[in-house]
Design a protein around this motif. Sequence first.
Motif, mmCIF file in Angstrom:
data_model
loop_
_atom_site.group_PDB
_atom_site.id
_atom_site.type_symbol
_atom_site.label_atom_id
_atom_site.label_comp_id
_atom_site.label_asym_id
_atom_site.label_seq_id
_atom_site.Cartn_x
_atom_site.Cartn_y
_atom_site.Cartn_z
ATOM 1 N N VAL A 214 -1.201 -0.748 -4.198
ATOM 2 C CA VAL A 214 -2.414 -0.467 -3.642
ATOM 3 C C VAL A 214 -2.399 0.849 -3.610
ATOM 4 O O VAL A 214 -1.847 1.534 -2.671
ATOM 5 C CB VAL A 214 -2.961 -1.152 -2.468
ATOM 6 C CG1 VAL A 214 -4.411 -0.729 -2.329
ATOM 7 C CG2 VAL A 214 -2.805 -2.638 -2.566
ATOM 8 N N LEU A 215 -3.244 1.639 -4.388
ATOM 9 C CA LEU A 215 -3.061 3.161 -4.351
ATOM 10 C C LEU A 215 -4.577 3.861 -3.920
ATOM 11 O O LEU A 215 -5.711 3.046 -4.300
ATOM 12 C CB LEU A 215 -2.912 3.997 -5.720
ATOM 13 C CG LEU A 215 -1.547 3.509 -6.342
ATOM 14 C CD1 LEU A 215 -1.412 4.249 -7.794
ATOM 15 C CD2 LEU A 215 -0.384 4.259 -5.478
ATOM 16 N N ALA B 78 0.757 -1.036 -0.095
ATOM 17 C CA ALA B 78 -0.036 -0.133 0.136
ATOM 18 C C ALA B 78 0.727 1.239 0.029
ATOM 19 O O ALA B 78 1.772 1.288 0.830
ATOM 20 C CB ALA B 78 -0.933 0.017 1.157
ATOM 21 N N ALA B 79 0.417 2.138 -0.970
ATOM 22 C CA ALA B 79 1.236 3.474 -0.725
ATOM 23 C C ALA B 79 0.668 4.300 -0.031
ATOM 24 O O ALA B 79 -0.623 4.523 0.151
ATOM 25 C CB ALA B 79 0.987 4.239 -2.166
ATOM 26 N N ALA B 80 1.403 4.663 1.268
ATOM 27 C CA ALA B 80 0.720 5.387 2.386
ATOM 28 C C ALA B 80 1.827 6.290 3.083
ATOM 29 O O ALA B 80 3.012 5.711 3.176
ATOM 30 C CB ALA B 80 0.130 4.249 3.131
ATOM 31 N N LEU B 81 1.681 7.565 3.420
ATOM 32 C CA LEU B 81 2.809 8.306 4.308
ATOM 33 C C LEU B 81 2.510 7.769 5.871
ATOM 34 O O LEU B 81 1.352 8.411 6.270
ATOM 35 C CB LEU B 81 2.313 9.819 4.100
ATOM 36 C CG LEU B 81 2.690 10.223 2.550
ATOM 37 C CD1 LEU B 81 2.092 11.716 2.557
ATOM 38 C CD2 LEU B 81 4.119 10.179 2.237
ATOM 39 N N ALA C 291 -8.045 -1.461 4.298
ATOM 40 C CA ALA C 291 -7.417 -1.624 3.279
ATOM 41 C C ALA C 291 -5.885 -1.691 3.691
ATOM 42 O O ALA C 291 -5.254 -2.612 3.143
ATOM 43 C CB ALA C 291 -7.536 -0.790 2.041
ATOM 44 N N LEU C 292 -5.456 -0.756 4.510
ATOM 45 C CA LEU C 292 -4.098 -0.729 4.962
ATOM 46 C C LEU C 292 -3.826 -2.004 5.778
ATOM 47 O O LEU C 292 -2.650 -2.552 5.529
ATOM 48 C CB LEU C 292 -3.662 0.552 5.767
ATOM 49 C CG LEU C 292 -3.799 1.985 5.144
ATOM 50 C CD1 LEU C 292 -3.715 3.036 6.034
ATOM 51 C CD2 LEU C 292 -2.645 1.964 4.128
ATOM 52 N N ALA C 293 -4.698 -2.368 6.621
ATOM 53 C CA ALA C 293 -4.488 -3.496 7.437
ATOM 54 C C ALA C 293 -4.530 -4.833 6.612
ATOM 55 O O ALA C 293 -3.948 -5.688 6.829
ATOM 56 C CB ALA C 293 -5.673 -3.577 8.602
ATOM 57 N N ALA C 294 -5.121 -5.087 5.361
ATOM 58 C CA ALA C 294 -5.139 -6.160 4.673
ATOM 59 C C ALA C 294 -3.647 -6.079 3.768
ATOM 60 O O ALA C 294 -3.362 -7.207 3.144
ATOM 61 C CB ALA C 294 -6.294 -6.053 3.555
ATOM 62 N N CYS C 295 -3.212 -5.091 3.739
ATOM 63 C CA CYS C 295 -1.657 -5.245 3.022
ATOM 64 C C CYS C 295 -0.405 -5.586 3.793
ATOM 65 O O CYS C 295 -0.472 -5.474 5.011
ATOM 66 C CB CYS C 295 -1.452 -3.769 2.589
ATOM 67 S SG CYS C 295 -2.611 -3.419 1.100
ATOM 68 N N ASP C 296 0.562 -6.247 3.152
ATOM 69 C CA ASP C 296 1.706 -6.930 3.731
ATOM 70 C C ASP C 296 2.826 -5.569 3.873
ATOM 71 O O ASP C 296 3.552 -5.691 5.010
ATOM 72 C CB ASP C 296 2.269 -7.737 2.869
ATOM 73 C CG ASP C 296 1.377 -8.859 2.445
ATOM 74 O OD1 ASP C 296 0.693 -9.770 3.366
ATOM 75 O OD2 ASP C 296 1.111 -9.226 0.978
ATOM 76 N N ARG C 297 2.815 -4.777 3.133
ATOM 77 C CA ARG C 297 3.781 -3.821 3.460
ATOM 78 C C ARG C 297 3.369 -2.350 3.075
ATOM 79 O O ARG C 297 2.302 -2.037 2.388
ATOM 80 C CB ARG C 297 5.104 -3.907 2.650
ATOM 81 C CG ARG C 297 5.893 -5.237 2.666
ATOM 82 C CD ARG C 297 6.724 -5.155 3.878
ATOM 83 N NE ARG C 297 7.463 -6.337 4.229
ATOM 84 C CZ ARG C 297 7.108 -7.619 4.529
ATOM 85 N NH1 ARG C 297 5.978 -7.705 4.932
ATOM 86 N NH2 ARG C 297 7.992 -8.730 4.868
ATOM 87 N N LEU C 298 4.020 -1.320 3.582
ATOM 88 C CA LEU C 298 3.792 0.185 3.179
ATOM 89 C C LEU C 298 4.757 0.502 2.481
ATOM 90 O O LEU C 298 6.085 0.294 2.957
ATOM 91 C CB LEU C 298 3.445 0.972 4.157
ATOM 92 C CG LEU C 298 2.461 0.699 5.253
ATOM 93 C CD1 LEU C 298 2.119 1.655 6.425
ATOM 94 C CD2 LEU C 298 1.027 0.284 4.595
ATOM 95 N N VAL C 299 4.531 1.417 1.421
ATOM 96 C CA VAL C 299 5.680 1.987 0.783
ATOM 97 C C VAL C 299 5.331 3.580 0.652
ATOM 98 O O VAL C 299 4.331 3.957 0.580
ATOM 99 C CB VAL C 299 5.840 1.390 -0.659
ATOM 100 C CG1 VAL C 299 4.605 1.652 -1.654
ATOM 101 C CG2 VAL C 299 7.080 1.745 -1.434
ATOM 102 N N GLU C 300 6.296 4.353 0.363
ATOM 103 C CA GLU C 300 6.182 5.945 0.347
ATOM 104 C C GLU C 300 7.312 6.536 -0.569
ATOM 105 O O GLU C 300 8.606 5.806 -0.656
ATOM 106 C CB GLU C 300 6.183 6.650 1.653
ATOM 107 C CG GLU C 300 7.708 6.719 2.192
ATOM 108 C CD GLU C 300 7.633 7.300 3.493
ATOM 109 O OE1 GLU C 300 6.400 7.888 4.088
ATOM 110 O OE2 GLU C 300 8.850 7.575 4.150
#
Length: 257
Positions: free
Chosen positions: A207-208, A185-188, A219-228
Amino acid sequence: MDATDPLAPFSGLRDRDYAREGLLVCEGRIVLEKALDAGLALKAVVCVPADYDEWRSRTPADAALIALPKPQLEAHIGFSFHRGVLALAERPAPRPAAEAAASLPRGPALVLWNVTDPDNLGTLIRSAAALGAAAVYLGGGSADPYGRKALRASMGNALTTPLFTLRDEAELPLARGAGKNLLVAAALADGALRPRDLAGPGDLTLVLGNEGWGLPRAALAACDRLVELPMARGVDSLNVGAAGAILMWELFGARLR
């Protein structure tokens, strides 16, 4: 379709009305050629006189074909038009995400969640196609990928790139695809990684979320990693279309380099 006035279907160009009738508008040569590549049935075509012979040879016999000089074409459809041809075609049926794993090859993928602006959505679909995505998944609240603006921004790639729908956040794992991709997921947010820390031999599903408020918590909780994306000081953020293209180049582009 009004048989007494073959131009009537081109008046107004309201996406909502066409969607109810199972139709979409192909604006310009590139989008129309993508529709033909996708095997969509054409219902009506209107073009400038110089292109009539070409489109006569490519338009099915049961579809209306009308030639109009550019000023009359613009006056009828109600906006300035420079692309030479408009067409109505049958709209593809929605494809649920559950079909994806069985029908797709392995590869990276893109999820768009609440991407409400049709230009951004179309731009992201175009970038996904250019950077080798096996599929695009559309979550809740996203713009219509077959609306006129989105189709134009995608350069018709919304018609030839496999599109699947996600009903809610619980279906996000379906976007892992046949290869069981890592969901990123793309997230700050705290814990978000830089793209270089994620790029590797395995395929990812990016995921955007919405440009203004991002992804919902579920949606964030369902993802494996975060990216920024790291950015220079004083810059608040990037447009989601630009950010998505950069992230896809970093995360998917190894296949092309």
